[in-house]
Write a protein that holds these residues in place. Structure first.
Motif, PDB file in Angstrom:
ATOM      1  N   ALA A  71      71.775   4.101  12.743  1.00 41.18           N
ATOM      2  CA  ALA A  71      70.271   4.267  13.168  1.00 41.18           C
ATOM      3  C   ALA A  71      69.773   5.718  13.058  1.00 41.18           C
ATOM      4  O   ALA A  71      70.410   6.612  13.611  1.00 41.18           O
ATOM      5  CB  ALA A  71      69.812   3.376  14.389  1.00 41.18           C
ATOM      6  N   TYR A  72      68.583   5.936  12.261  1.00 35.77           N
ATOM      7  CA  TYR A  72      68.196   7.353  12.068  1.00 35.77           C
ATOM      8  C   TYR A  72      66.470   7.284  11.890  1.00 35.77           C
ATOM      9  O   TYR A  72      66.015   6.266  11.609  1.00 35.77           O
ATOM     10  CB  TYR A  72      68.597   8.008  10.931  1.00 35.77           C
ATOM     11  CG  TYR A  72      68.334   7.452   9.543  1.00 35.77           C
ATOM     12  CD1 TYR A  72      67.639   7.713   9.012  1.00 35.77           C
ATOM     13  CD2 TYR A  72      69.291   6.330   9.216  1.00 35.77           C
ATOM     14  CE1 TYR A  72      67.251   7.312   7.864  1.00 35.77           C
ATOM     15  CE2 TYR A  72      68.944   5.851   7.831  1.00 35.77           C
ATOM     16  CZ  TYR A  72      68.029   6.232   7.434  1.00 35.77           C
ATOM     17  OH  TYR A  72      67.605   5.603   6.041  1.00 35.77           O
ATOM     18  N   LYS A  73      66.014   8.647  12.398  1.00 31.46           N
ATOM     19  CA  LYS A  73      64.395   8.762  12.319  1.00 31.46           C
ATOM     20  C   LYS A  73      64.158   9.321  10.790  1.00 31.46           C
ATOM     21  O   LYS A  73      64.931  10.108  10.382  1.00 31.46           O
ATOM     22  CB  LYS A  73      64.080   9.448  13.382  1.00 31.46           C
ATOM     23  CG  LYS A  73      63.945   8.872  14.637  1.00 31.46           C
ATOM     24  CD  LYS A  73      63.083   9.733  15.690  1.00 31.46           C
ATOM     25  CE  LYS A  73      63.325   8.971  17.177  1.00 31.46           C
ATOM     26  NZ  LYS A  73      62.238   9.476  17.769  1.00 31.46           N
ATOM     27  N   GLN A  74      63.491   8.904  10.046  1.00 32.96           N
ATOM     28  CA  GLN A  74      62.870   9.218   9.051  1.00 32.96           C
ATOM     29  C   GLN A  74      62.083  10.421   9.219  1.00 32.96           C
ATOM     30  O   GLN A  74      61.439  10.709   9.863  1.00 32.96           O
ATOM     31  CB  GLN A  74      62.116   8.400   8.041  1.00 32.96           C
ATOM     32  CG  GLN A  74      63.055   7.042   7.701  1.00 32.96           C
ATOM     33  CD  GLN A  74      62.243   6.116   6.482  1.00 32.96           C
ATOM     34  OE1 GLN A  74      62.270   6.556   5.604  1.00 32.96           O
ATOM     35  NE2 GLN A  74      61.876   5.094   7.093  1.00 32.96           N
ATOM     36  N   ALA A  75      62.339  11.467   8.163  1.00 30.78           N
ATOM     37  CA  ALA A  75      61.400  12.796   8.224  1.00 30.78           C
ATOM     38  C   ALA A  75      59.861  12.207   7.926  1.00 30.78           C
ATOM     39  O   ALA A  75      59.821  11.433   6.932  1.00 30.78           O
ATOM     40  CB  ALA A  75      61.978  13.673   7.284  1.00 30.78           C
ATOM     41  N   GLU A  76      58.894  13.055   8.525  1.00 35.62           N
ATOM     42  CA  GLU A  76      57.692  12.731   8.363  1.00 35.62           C
ATOM     43  C   GLU A  76      57.269  13.623   7.106  1.00 35.62           C
ATOM     44  O   GLU A  76      57.722  14.725   6.955  1.00 35.62           O
ATOM     45  CB  GLU A  76      56.936  13.137   9.530  1.00 35.62           C
ATOM     46  CG  GLU A  76      57.119  12.371  10.845  1.00 35.62           C
ATOM     47  CD  GLU A  76      56.243  12.741  12.008  1.00 35.62           C
ATOM     48  OE1 GLU A  76      55.039  13.466  11.781  1.00 35.62           O
ATOM     49  OE2 GLU A  76      56.366  12.434  13.166  1.00 35.62           O
TER      50      GLU A  76
END
Length: 77
Positions: A71-76
């Motif tokens: 799980a990871y956050k995508q860059a804005e």
């Protein structure tokens, strides 16, 4: 290709074939194909030469796979 006879408004069955099992996992967790289930560590029963899976075990393993996924956050942008 077979079509699943299970629809999301129905309760989960106790046992399901590959196509129905894939439809259940795709609805509750993440998209998979029926062939993907051949590589999962599921107990298979073969009445009348058709692979049948226990839905409780299927759901348990699908949840384990989802929880173990990266799980990871995508860059804005």
């Amino acid at each position: 290709m077979r079509i699943s006879n299970w629809i999301p408004s129905q309760p989960l069955p106790q046992f399901a074939d590959k196509v129905t099992s894939a439809a259940i996992v795709s609805h509750h967790f993440f998209p998979i194909s029926p062939r993907t289930l051949e590589r999962w560590p599921l107990t298979v029963r073969r009445p009348n030469k058709v692979a049948i899976y226990e839905v409780d075990e299927l759901m348990r393993i699908a949840e384990q796979k989802l929880n173990a996924a990266l799980a990871y956050k995508q860059a804005e942008a």
